[in-house]
Design a protein around this motif. Structure first.
Motif, PDB file in Angstrom:
ATOM      1  N   ASP A 175       1.080 -17.645 -17.055  1.00  0.00           N
ATOM      2  CA  ASP A 175       1.544 -18.023 -15.718  1.00  0.00           C
ATOM      3  C   ASP A 175       1.799 -16.761 -14.900  1.00  0.00           C
ATOM      4  O   ASP A 175       2.252 -15.748 -15.446  1.00  0.00           O
ATOM      5  N   MET A 176       1.536 -16.827 -13.603  1.00  0.00           N
ATOM      6  CA  MET A 176       1.729 -15.643 -12.765  1.00  0.00           C
ATOM      7  C   MET A 176       3.191 -15.211 -12.745  1.00  0.00           C
ATOM      8  O   MET A 176       3.515 -14.044 -12.958  1.00  0.00           O
ATOM      9  N   GLY A 177       4.091 -16.165 -12.485  1.00  0.00           N
ATOM     10  CA  GLY A 177       5.504 -15.829 -12.429  1.00  0.00           C
ATOM     11  C   GLY A 177       6.133 -15.657 -13.797  1.00  0.00           C
ATOM     12  O   GLY A 177       7.027 -14.826 -13.969  1.00  0.00           O
ATOM     13  N   GLY A 178       5.668 -16.433 -14.774  1.00  0.00           N
ATOM     14  CA  GLY A 178       6.267 -16.389 -16.098  1.00  0.00           C
ATOM     15  C   GLY A 178       5.684 -15.345 -17.022  1.00  0.00           C
ATOM     16  O   GLY A 178       6.300 -15.007 -18.034  1.00  0.00           O
ATOM     17  N   SER A 179       4.494 -14.808 -16.695  1.00  0.00           N
ATOM     18  CA  SER A 179       3.822 -13.880 -17.606  1.00  0.00           C
ATOM     19  C   SER A 179       3.423 -12.566 -16.923  1.00  0.00           C
ATOM     20  O   SER A 179       3.807 -11.480 -17.363  1.00  0.00           O
ATOM     21  N   ILE A 180       2.637 -12.664 -15.851  1.00  0.00           N
ATOM     22  CA  ILE A 180       2.075 -11.465 -15.225  1.00  0.00           C
ATOM     23  C   ILE A 180       3.147 -10.619 -14.550  1.00  0.00           C
ATOM     24  O   ILE A 180       3.220  -9.400 -14.744  1.00  0.00           O
ATOM     25  N   LEU A 181       4.010 -11.264 -13.756  1.00  0.00           N
ATOM     26  CA  LEU A 181       5.036 -10.489 -13.060  1.00  0.00           C
ATOM     27  C   LEU A 181       6.019  -9.825 -14.024  1.00  0.00           C
ATOM     28  O   LEU A 181       6.311  -8.626 -13.875  1.00  0.00           O
ATOM     29  N   PRO A 182       6.531 -10.520 -15.057  1.00  0.00           N
ATOM     30  CA  PRO A 182       7.397  -9.820 -16.011  1.00  0.00           C
ATOM     31  C   PRO A 182       6.706  -8.659 -16.711  1.00  0.00           C
ATOM     32  O   PRO A 182       7.330  -7.620 -16.953  1.00  0.00           O
ATOM     33  N   ALA A 183       5.419  -8.805 -17.020  1.00  0.00           N
ATOM     34  CA  ALA A 183       4.700  -7.723 -17.699  1.00  0.00           C
ATOM     35  C   ALA A 183       4.605  -6.484 -16.816  1.00  0.00           C
ATOM     36  O   ALA A 183       4.824  -5.354 -17.268  1.00  0.00           O
ATOM     37  N   LEU A 184       4.274  -6.679 -15.538  1.00  0.00           N
ATOM     38  CA  LEU A 184       4.176  -5.535 -14.626  1.00  0.00           C
ATOM     39  C   LEU A 184       5.557  -4.970 -14.297  1.00  0.00           C
ATOM     40  O   LEU A 184       5.702  -3.776 -14.039  1.00  0.00           O
ATOM     41  N   ILE A 203       0.834  -1.202   0.000  1.00  0.00           N
ATOM     42  CA  ILE A 203       0.000   0.000   0.000  1.00  0.00           C
ATOM     43  C   ILE A 203       0.866   1.249   0.000  1.00  0.00           C
ATOM     44  O   ILE A 203       0.628   2.210  -0.747  1.00  0.00           O
ATOM     45  N   ASP A 204       1.896   1.255   0.844  1.00  0.00           N
ATOM     46  CA  ASP A 204       2.764   2.436   0.946  1.00  0.00           C
ATOM     47  C   ASP A 204       3.505   2.714  -0.354  1.00  0.00           C
ATOM     48  O   ASP A 204       3.761   3.872  -0.706  1.00  0.00           O
ATOM     49  N   SER A 205       3.845   1.650  -1.103  1.00  0.00           N
ATOM     50  CA  SER A 205       4.633   1.825  -2.327  1.00  0.00           C
ATOM     51  C   SER A 205       3.787   2.308  -3.499  1.00  0.00           C
ATOM     52  O   SER A 205       4.306   2.914  -4.435  1.00  0.00           O
ATOM     53  N   GLY A 206       2.482   2.006  -3.465  1.00  0.00           N
ATOM     54  CA  GLY A 206       1.627   2.336  -4.591  1.00  0.00           C
ATOM     55  C   GLY A 206       1.855   1.456  -5.805  1.00  0.00           C
ATOM     56  O   GLY A 206       1.417   1.788  -6.920  1.00  0.00           O
ATOM     57  N   ALA A 207       2.512   0.318  -5.618  1.00  0.00           N
ATOM     58  CA  ALA A 207       2.842  -0.573  -6.729  1.00  0.00           C
ATOM     59  C   ALA A 207       1.605  -1.309  -7.228  1.00  0.00           C
ATOM     60  O   ALA A 207       0.595  -1.423  -6.529  1.00  0.00           O
ATOM     61  N   GLY A 208       1.708  -1.840  -8.455  1.00  0.00           N
ATOM     62  CA  GLY A 208       0.646  -2.687  -8.967  1.00  0.00           C
ATOM     63  C   GLY A 208       0.714  -4.075  -8.358  1.00  0.00           C
ATOM     64  O   GLY A 208      -0.310  -4.709  -8.108  1.00  0.00           O
ATOM     65  N   VAL A 209       1.943  -4.559  -8.138  1.00  0.00           N
ATOM     66  CA  VAL A 209       2.147  -5.877  -7.526  1.00  0.00           C
ATOM     67  C   VAL A 209       3.381  -5.819  -6.632  1.00  0.00           C
ATOM     68  O   VAL A 209       4.374  -5.159  -6.944  1.00  0.00           O
ATOM     69  N   THR A 210       3.309  -6.506  -5.522  1.00  0.00           N
ATOM     70  CA  THR A 210       4.468  -6.734  -4.660  1.00  0.00           C
ATOM     71  C   THR A 210       4.676  -8.231  -4.574  1.00  0.00           C
ATOM     72  O   THR A 210       3.730  -8.982  -4.298  1.00  0.00           O
ATOM     73  N   VAL A 211       5.901  -8.670  -4.832  1.00  0.00           N
ATOM     74  CA  VAL A 211       6.209 -10.100  -4.834  1.00  0.00           C
ATOM     75  C   VAL A 211       7.137 -10.404  -3.671  1.00  0.00           C
ATOM     76  O   VAL A 211       8.099  -9.685  -3.426  1.00  0.00           O
ATOM     77  N   ALA A 212       6.825 -11.470  -2.931  1.00  0.00           N
ATOM     78  CA  ALA A 212       7.657 -11.877  -1.803  1.00  0.00           C
ATOM     79  C   ALA A 212       8.868 -12.627  -2.320  1.00  0.00           C
ATOM     80  O   ALA A 212       8.739 -13.563  -3.118  1.00  0.00           O
TER      81      ALA A 212
END
Length: 405
Positions: free
Chosen positions: A225-234, A142-151
Motif C-alpha cells: 500500500d502507498m500509505g502503509g508500505s511505500i511512505l514508511p519505507a522512504l 523539487i527544492d527539497s530534493g526528497a524522494g517523496v513529498t506527502v500532502a
C-alpha cells in the motif's frame, strides 16, 4: 508542465468503497455522483489539469465501467499536444492476479512510466472533495530534493484513527515517522490537539518511486500500500517530506474555503460535504471560474419550477421538474418532485422520482429511485432502519433503482 519538469499524473481509482454502500454497490467510489452533476473523480482530475499536469493515467479495478465511461467521454485532452487522461484497467501484467494494494497497482502499471519517462510522478487519490494547486507542492518537492513529498492536512487528534498520521521533525518538513490510523498519536508542537493527516496525495521523484516499488514487491510481509508500505519505507531512509496543505492557495478561492478538504468515504461525510455546498455562504463553492471543477455538462433542458414548485438553499441541476417543496437539498439531473411532495435535507441522484404528497428528509437516494405517492423517508426512524441503510449519523440511503416501500 510546459517549459518545466516533466510530470506524469497517476490517479488511484481502484478502491471498492465499502463504507459508502449502497452508493458503491454498482460502481467504483470515484464514480459516485457529487454536487448534482459531478463525479468524485472530477475533483482530482480538475486539480491536476488546472495545475498543468496534463498527462494522467487513472488506475481502475473495482466495478469500473461507469468510471471508465465517464473518464473516456468527459476528459478529452488535446492529442495534438500529446496530452491525455486515460483510464487504465487492471491488466495482470505481472501474472494472473489483481492488484494487491495501491502500491502493487502502480508496480503493475510501470509500463506507463517507462513510456513517458517523466522527471516526477504525482500519485493522487481519486475520491476527495477539495481544490489544490499541485504546482506549489511540486516546487517544494523539487527544492527539497526528497524522494517523496506527502500532502498533509491538520485534523483534530480525536479523528486521527481514520487517517495515516504524519509526524514531522523539528524543522516541520522532514517526516520522522508515519503512523497508520493510530488510536492516540502525539499532537503537533504548538498545536497539541491536532495532527497532520495524510491526504493520500504524493509527489515522487521517479527513480525513488520505482526503487521503492521494486523493493516492496520483494517483501513477503508487505501490504503493498502507498500509505502503509511505500511512505514508511522512504521515511525510514530520510527521503520523505511533508507538504502542509494549509498553505496551498488556489486562484479565485475565498479565505473561508482555504484549506478545505473532505474525505467522503462514509455516508455521513458524503452527506455533510453536500451540506457544505448549500450553506450560505457555502463552506465549499463549486463556482470558481479561475479554478473550475470540470465535468460532462450533459444534454438536458434547464430546470423547471411549475404549479407552485419552490426550492430554497438548494442546488437544482438541469432537467429537474419541481412541483413540490425542496429545501436544503442537492438534486442531480432529471429529478422530478411532484405536487405536494416535500424534500428536505436530501441528496437525490439522477432521475429520482418523488411522488405526489411524498416526504423525503435527511436521505441520499441513488439514481432511478422511485418514491411513490404518499410514501415517507426520514419520518419514522424505526421503520427506516428496518427497510433501508441508515448511517451512524442517521443518514438514510437507498441504492440504485430501489423502489420505496
Amino acid at each position: 508542465m510546459r517549459g518545466g519538469p516533466s510530470v506524469l499524473g497517476i490517479v488511484l481509482a481502484g478502491g471498492e468503497g465499502k463504507r459508502l454502500m449502497p452508493l458503491t454497490a454498482d460502481r467504483a467510489k470515484p464514480a459516485v455522483t457529487f454536487g448534482g452533476t459531478y463525479r468524485l473523480v472530477d475533483f482530482v482530475l480538475s486539480n491536476l489539469v488546472n495545475g498543468d499536469i496534463l498527462r494522467i493515467c487513472v488506475l481502475t479495478q473495482y466495478k469500473s465501467h461507469s468510471l471508465d465511461r465517464h473518464v473516456t467521454t468527459t476528459w478529452r485532452m488535446s492529442s495534438l499536444l500529446g496530452n491525455y487522461v486515460t483510464p487504465v484497467p487492471a491488466q495482470q501484467r505481472l501474472g494472473p492476479r489483481w492488484y494487491l494494494g495501491s502500491a502493487d497497482a502502480i508496480l503493475q502499471s510501470l509500463n506507463l512510466v517507462q513510456d513517458e519517462q517523466p522527471d516526477y510522478i504525482a500519485v493522487f487519490g481519486a475520491d476527495h472533495v477539495y481544490r489544490m494547486d499541485p504546482r506549489q507542492m511540486l516546487r517544494q518537492h523539487i527544492d527539497s530534493g526528497a524522494g517523496v513529498t506527502v500532502a498533509g492536512i491538520r485534523v483534530p487528534r480525536t479523528e486521527a484513527s481514520g487517517f495515516g498520521v504524519i509526524m514531522p521533525g523539528g524543522d516541520g518538513s522532514q517526516v520522522d515517522s508515519f503512523l497508520e490510523k493510530p488510536a492516540n498519536p502525539p499532537g503537533l508542537p504548538g498545536d497539541p490537539d491536532r495532527v497532520f493527516a495524510s491526504m493520500g496525495n504524493y509527489m515522487f521523484t521517479t527513480k525513488a518511486l520505482i526503487d521503492a516499488l521494486q523493493q516492496d514487491a520483494d517483501d513477503p510481509h508487505s501490504v503493498h500500500d502507498m500509505g502503509g508500505s511505500i511512505l514508511p519505507a522512504l521515511t525510514e531512509k530520510g527521503q520523505a517530506q511533508l507538504y502542509d496543505f494549509g498553505g496551498n492557495r488556489v486562484p479565485g478561492e475565498p479565505v473561508r474555503e482555504q484549506g478545505y478538504w473532505r474525505d467522503v468515504g462514509t455516508l455521513d461525510s458524503y452527506y455533510e460535504a453536500h451540506m457544505d455546498l448549500i450553506s450560505d455562504p457555502p463552506v465549499f463553492s463549486l463556482d470558481n471560474r479561475q479554478w473550475p471543477i470540470y465535468t460532462h455538462p450533459g444534454q438536458l433542458p434547464p430546470a423547471r419550477f411549475c404549479a407552485g414548485g419552490i426550492a430554497s438553499e438548494s442546488i437544482v441541476s438541469p432537467g429537474c421538474v419541481i412541483r413540490g417543496q425542496v429545501t436544503r437539498s442537492v438534486l442531480s439531473p432529471g429529478v422530478v418532485v411532484s405536487p405536494g411532495a416535500v424534500v428536505q435535507g436530501a441528496v437525490l441522484h439522477d432521475n429520482v422520482r418523488v411522488g405526489r404528497g411524498a416526504v423525503v428528509r435527511g436521505a441520499v437516494l441513488d439514481k432511478n429511485v422511485e418514491v411513490p405517492a404518499g410514501a415517507t423517508i426520514g419520518v419514522n426512524g424505526d421503520r427506516d432502519k428496518e427497510l433501508y441503510t441508515v448511517s451512524p449519523g442517521g443518514v438514510i440511503s437507498l441504492g440504485k433503482g430501489r423502489r420505496v416501500l
